[in-house]
Design an enzyme around this catalytic site. Sequence first.
Site, PDB file in Angstrom:
ATOM      1  N   LYS A   1     -51.847-116.054 -27.421  1.00 44.60           N
ATOM      2  CA  LYS A   1     -52.488-115.368 -28.530  1.00 44.60           C
ATOM      3  C   LYS A   1     -51.298-115.433 -29.655  1.00 44.60           C
ATOM      4  O   LYS A   1     -50.124-115.107 -29.305  1.00 44.60           O
ATOM      5  CB  LYS A   1     -52.574-113.887 -28.111  1.00 44.60           C
ATOM      6  CG  LYS A   1     -52.642-112.745 -29.288  1.00 44.60           C
ATOM      7  CD  LYS A   1     -53.328-111.470 -28.755  1.00 44.60           C
ATOM      8  CE  LYS A   1     -52.821-110.217 -29.411  1.00 44.60           C
ATOM      9  NZ  LYS A   1     -53.022-110.499 -30.878  1.00 44.60           N
TER      10      LYS A   1
ATOM     11  N   TYR B   1     -48.839-113.631 -24.978  1.00 45.29           N
ATOM     12  CA  TYR B   1     -48.749-112.919 -26.286  1.00 45.29           C
ATOM     13  C   TYR B   1     -47.602-113.395 -27.135  1.00 45.29           C
ATOM     14  O   TYR B   1     -46.310-112.725 -26.652  1.00 45.29           O
ATOM     15  CB  TYR B   1     -49.039-111.402 -26.118  1.00 45.29           C
ATOM     16  CG  TYR B   1     -49.321-110.534 -27.438  1.00 45.29           C
ATOM     17  CD1 TYR B   1     -49.354-111.201 -28.672  1.00 45.29           C
ATOM     18  CD2 TYR B   1     -49.600-109.321 -27.199  1.00 45.29           C
ATOM     19  CE1 TYR B   1     -49.613-110.383 -29.745  1.00 45.29           C
ATOM     20  CE2 TYR B   1     -49.937-108.320 -28.328  1.00 45.29           C
ATOM     21  CZ  TYR B   1     -49.977-109.127 -29.678  1.00 45.29           C
ATOM     22  OH  TYR B   1     -49.971-108.335 -30.758  1.00 45.29           O
TER      23      TYR B   1
HETATM   24  C1  NAY Z   1     -52.953-106.551 -30.999  1.00 46.38           C
HETATM   25  O1  NAY Z   1     -52.342-106.821 -29.939  1.00 46.38           O
HETATM   26  O2  NAY Z   1     -53.490-105.487 -31.560  1.00 46.38           O
HETATM   27  C2  NAY Z   1     -53.475-107.596 -31.901  1.00 46.38           C
HETATM   28  O3  NAY Z   1     -53.987-108.828 -31.360  1.00 46.38           O
HETATM   29  C3  NAY Z   1     -53.857-107.382 -33.362  1.00 46.38           C
HETATM   30  C4  NAY Z   1     -52.944-108.427 -34.125  1.00 46.38           C
HETATM   31  C5  NAY Z   1     -52.829-107.542 -35.195  1.00 46.38           C
HETATM   32  N1  NAY Z   1     -51.264-107.706 -35.437  1.00 46.38           N
HETATM   33  C6  NAY Z   1     -50.657-106.678 -35.560  1.00 46.38           C
HETATM   34  C7  NAY Z   1     -49.291-107.034 -35.680  1.00 46.38           C
HETATM   35  O4  NAY Z   1     -51.200-105.642 -35.468  1.00 46.38           O
HETATM   36  O5  NAY Z   1     -54.944-107.939 -36.075  1.00 46.38           O
HETATM   37  C8  NAY Z   1     -53.689-108.211 -36.774  1.00 46.38           C
HETATM   38  C9  NAY Z   1     -53.259-107.385 -37.700  1.00 46.38           C
HETATM   39  O6  NAY Z   1     -53.476-106.156 -37.607  1.00 46.38           O
HETATM   40  C10 NAY Z   1     -54.126-108.017 -39.114  1.00 46.38           C
HETATM   41  O7  NAY Z   1     -54.046-109.264 -39.146  1.00 46.38           O
HETATM   42  C11 NAY Z   1     -53.614-107.183 -40.292  1.00 46.38           C
HETATM   43  O8  NAY Z   1     -52.429-107.673 -40.618  1.00 46.38           O
END
Ligand code: NAY
Length: 294
Positions: free
Chosen positions: A163, A135
Amino acid sequence: VSKFAGIYVAMYSAYDAKGIVDKERVKRLARYYASSGVKGLYVGGSSGEGMLQSAEERKQVLEAVLEEVRGELAVIVHVGASSTRESMDLCIHAQQVGADAVSSVPSVYYRLSEKAVENHWQHMIDSTNLPFIIYNIPQTTGFNLSFDLCKRLAQQEKVIGVKMSGESTFELEQFKEAGGDDFLVFNGPDEQFLAGRIMGADGGIGGTYGVMPELFCKLDAYFREGRFEEALQLQHTVNRFIKKLLGYPSLYGACKYILNLRGIETGEPRLPLLPVLPEHHESLVQLNEDIRAA
Ligand code: NAY
C-alpha cells in the site's frame, strides 16, 4: 493474487458516546459499505485509528467487521504496532477469526534500521498463512521503503503487495517494477487515485472513500473502461470535496461527522485527533449534500 485488486475503504472505527468501541456501530458501518460496490475494507489502519487502540479493542473491531461482512467483502486488517510481539498476536488473531490478509507499517517511535524493519515484518509474515501487504507511509512513519527491500520481500509468495501512501507516482511505479507482475500496488493518496492507477496501481485503499465509496468505484470503472476524460473530471470533483475535508480540525472527524449525518453513527475520532466543532456543522451538512448530489 489479483483477486485482491480493487477499491478498499480504509474504514473508520465506531465508538459510542463515551468513546468506547461499539461493535454494533462497527457492524452498521461495515454493512453500509457492503452495498456500495467496493471490493473490501482495510480495518485498523490510519483512518481506523488502530494505533490509538489497545490490542483488545483492535480485535473487537475486526471481529465485528467479520461477523457482518465475511465472505461478502475482502477484509485486510492492519496489524502494525510498536512491538513485534503485539503485531504477531494481532496476526494470529486475524487468521483465527477469518480475515483475508494482514498489513503493517514499520514499528514507529524508535529509529529502526532497514534490517530491523525487515525482521519485524518477517515475524508477522511467518506467524500465519495469511497474505501480507506492506504499508509504506513515510510521511507519518519516517521510514521509506526501499526498492531493494520491496523486491526481497515480494519474492515470498505470502507477500502479495504494497500500500503506497507516499505521494510520488514515480516511486509507485518503481514498487510495481520491483515486485513483478503478480505483485499488487495499492494507491494511498486519494487525491491522486487516477494518477496512481495510470502509473500502475491495481486499486486503492483510502479514507475519504468512506464518505464517497460510489464515486471512487465509478472513477475506477472509468479508468478500466479507458474513459480518461470522464475519469479526470470525476477526480477533480472528488478533490474539491477532499480539499474541503482537509480544512477541518481533523480529516477523520469531518468524515465521521458526515457519516453521522447519514445515520451511520461512528462517534468522534479518538484524541489526540480532534473532533469537529459546532461551528463546523453547517458547512459539513452542505458538503454532505454536495457529495450526495455528485
Ligand atoms: C489508512 O490506512 O487509513 C489509509 O489507507 C488511508 C490513506 C489516507 N492517508 C492518511 C494519512 O490518512 O486516504 C488517505 C488520506 O486520508 C486521503 O488521501 C486524504 O488526504
